[in-house]
Design a protein around this motif. Structure first.
Motif, PDB file in Angstrom:
ATOM      1  N   UNK A 278       2.860   2.471  18.759  1.00  0.00           N
ATOM      2  CA  UNK A 278       2.003   2.286  17.596  1.00  0.00           C
ATOM      3  C   UNK A 278       1.632   0.827  17.398  1.00  0.00           C
ATOM      4  N   UNK A 279       1.182   0.525  16.193  1.00  0.00           N
ATOM      5  CA  UNK A 279       0.773  -0.827  15.837  1.00  0.00           C
ATOM      6  C   UNK A 279       1.944  -1.794  15.988  1.00  0.00           C
ATOM      7  N   UNK A 280       1.653  -2.979  16.480  1.00  0.00           N
ATOM      8  CA  UNK A 280       2.656  -4.034  16.648  1.00  0.00           C
ATOM      9  C   UNK A 280       3.822  -3.603  17.545  1.00  0.00           C
ATOM     10  N   UNK A 281       3.563  -2.682  18.457  1.00  0.00           N
ATOM     11  CA  UNK A 281       4.590  -2.280  19.408  1.00  0.00           C
ATOM     12  C   UNK A 281       5.703  -1.436  18.824  1.00  0.00           C
ATOM     13  N   UNK A 282       5.448  -0.825  17.681  1.00  0.00           N
ATOM     14  CA  UNK A 282       6.483   0.021  17.065  1.00  0.00           C
ATOM     15  C   UNK A 282       6.395   1.441  17.611  1.00  0.00           C
ATOM     16  N   UNK A 283       7.536   1.969  18.016  1.00  0.00           N
ATOM     17  CA  UNK A 283       7.631   3.328  18.541  1.00  0.00           C
ATOM     18  C   UNK A 283       8.558   4.109  17.615  1.00  0.00           C
ATOM     19  N   UNK A 284       8.033   5.154  16.998  1.00  0.00           N
ATOM     20  CA  UNK A 284       8.827   5.922  16.045  1.00  0.00           C
ATOM     21  C   UNK A 284       9.570   7.053  16.746  1.00  0.00           C
ATOM     22  N   UNK A 285      10.890   7.009  16.663  1.00  0.00           N
ATOM     23  CA  UNK A 285      11.721   8.102  17.188  1.00  0.00           C
ATOM     24  C   UNK A 285      11.658   9.277  16.208  1.00  0.00           C
ATOM     25  N   UNK A 286      11.901   9.032  14.935  1.00  0.00           N
ATOM     26  CA  UNK A 286      11.633   9.959  13.825  1.00  0.00           C
ATOM     27  C   UNK A 286      12.214  11.364  14.005  1.00  0.00           C
ATOM     28  N   UNK A 287      13.515  11.441  14.265  1.00  0.00           N
ATOM     29  CA  UNK A 287      14.190  12.740  14.332  1.00  0.00           C
ATOM     30  C   UNK A 287      15.421  12.705  13.419  1.00  0.00           C
ATOM     31  N   UNK A 288      15.218  12.764  12.095  1.00  0.00           N
ATOM     32  CA  UNK A 288      16.385  12.701  11.194  1.00  0.00           C
ATOM     33  C   UNK A 288      17.240  13.951  11.306  1.00  0.00           C
ATOM     34  N   UNK A 289      18.535  13.762  11.137  1.00  0.00           N
ATOM     35  CA  UNK A 289      19.497  14.865  11.077  1.00  0.00           C
ATOM     36  C   UNK A 289      20.166  14.825   9.713  1.00  0.00           C
ATOM     37  N   UNK A 290      20.339  15.973   9.084  1.00  0.00           N
ATOM     38  CA  UNK A 290      21.061  16.054   7.815  1.00  0.00           C
ATOM     39  C   UNK A 290      22.340  16.855   8.047  1.00  0.00           C
ATOM     40  N   UNK A 291      23.478  16.219   7.800  1.00  0.00           N
ATOM     41  CA  UNK A 291      24.769  16.868   8.010  1.00  0.00           C
ATOM     42  C   UNK A 291      25.242  17.489   6.697  1.00  0.00           C
TER      43      UNK A 291
END
Length: 301
Positions: A278-291
């Motif tokens: 993405x912008x400014x070289x940001x790569x979103x992993x974006x896989x939250x886990x809720x325990x």
């Protein structure tokens, strides 16, 4: 791979992912760093690594600005720099593999707070340090969401943020002080994988189980007993091993010229997924886990 500091369980799990990526890619992998959670120590680690001329550095920045000069020197020497977990200054690295967008991280922690205290109430924040860019952003956005988003309108917050330096003892002391000084306190939130479980232990030690809750980001192994006993109803995280895997693959692809960190490019991490730059070289992993009590037994890291 240079974590904020060595010996912390969270980074050891990320290290496993990096080692697996190295095995899959048939590349050399070295895990480096000090066991002291100090920016000067990480700067020394990075400075010492540059003359060894690695193809890439994968770094979790303990202080995004403080380590930037060392990372810039690495880039000037032709070394690709990927940050993960905690970013450095944009011009000091090629890519940042962000475990969760700051907005998604803030929402996830507030959702966990409401699972613990469905009627809402007063929350307090514990962060690692004032210079940890991810923790600072998380708290800022959580405050904004509480102020403006109807989903979190039942929550209020103590404005002053406490800093524990990813230290168990200090985290417990701060949590105890917060409980004693704020009789209406309902939830302590931290995006430190050290402070969040430490705060829950402090609540138990203070005899406030079921009255005050801690939540935030933590390894499931560190909060399993709390969740199974009912002392806490929810903690959150992501898979740090997969995050370390993706960061290492990204570093390899940069070093080999497969990608150039240009916006819109894809990082193909095989079974770990495909991610867009993405912008400014940001790569979103974006896989939250809720325990939660329903699923905590499914996670073994």
């Amino acid at each position: 791979m240079a974590p904020k500091f060595t010996g912390l369980a969270y980074f050891e799990v990320a290290r496993v992912g990096g080692e697996q990526a190295a095995e899959d890619l048939e590349i050399d992998f070295e895990y480096i760093g000090s066991d002291k959670a100090e920016a000067t120590e990480q700067i020394a680690t990075l400075t010492n690594a540059i003359p060894q001329n690695p193809d890439a550095l994968v770094v979790s920045a303990i202080d995004g600005d403080a380590v930037a000069p060392s990372l810039k020197k690495a880039r000037e020497a032709g070394i690709k720099v990927v940050t993960y977990d905690a970013d450095a200054a944009v011009d000091a690295r090629d890519l940042f593999i962000n475990q969760l967008s700051y907005e998604l991280a803030a929402e996830t922690m507030l959702d966990a707070a409401l699972l613990n205290s469905p009627d809402g109430g007063q929350v307090a924040f514990i962060s690692a340090s004032p210079t940890a860019p991810n923790h600072t952003a998380h708290v800022k956005i959580m405050k904004e969401l509480i102020d403006s988003d109807e989903r979190y309108s039942s929550l209020s917050y103590i404005d002053t943020v406490q800093f524990a330096g990813d230290d168990v003892t200090k985290s417990q002391e701060i949590a105890l002080n917060l409980i004693q000084a704020n009789p209406d306190l309902k939830v302590i939130i931290s995006s430190s994988a050290v402070s969040a479980p430490a705060a829950q232990q402090a609540i138990i030690n203070a005899g406030k189980t079921g009255q005050v809750f801690a939540t935030g980001f933590a390894l499931p192994s560190s909060v399993r007993d709390f969740i199974e006993s009912g002392a806490s109803k929810a903690f959150a995280l992501w898979d740090p091993a997969e995050l370390g895997y993706v960061a290492t693959v990204a570093a390899y692809q940069l070093a080999t010229g497969e990608i150039t960190a240009e916006e819109g490019q894809e990082i193909d991490a095989g079974d770990a997924g495909t991610y867009l730059v993405g912008k400014d070289g940001e790569v979103l992993y974006d896989k939250p886990l809720m325990f939660t009590p329903e699923n905590i037994a499914d996670y073994d890291f």
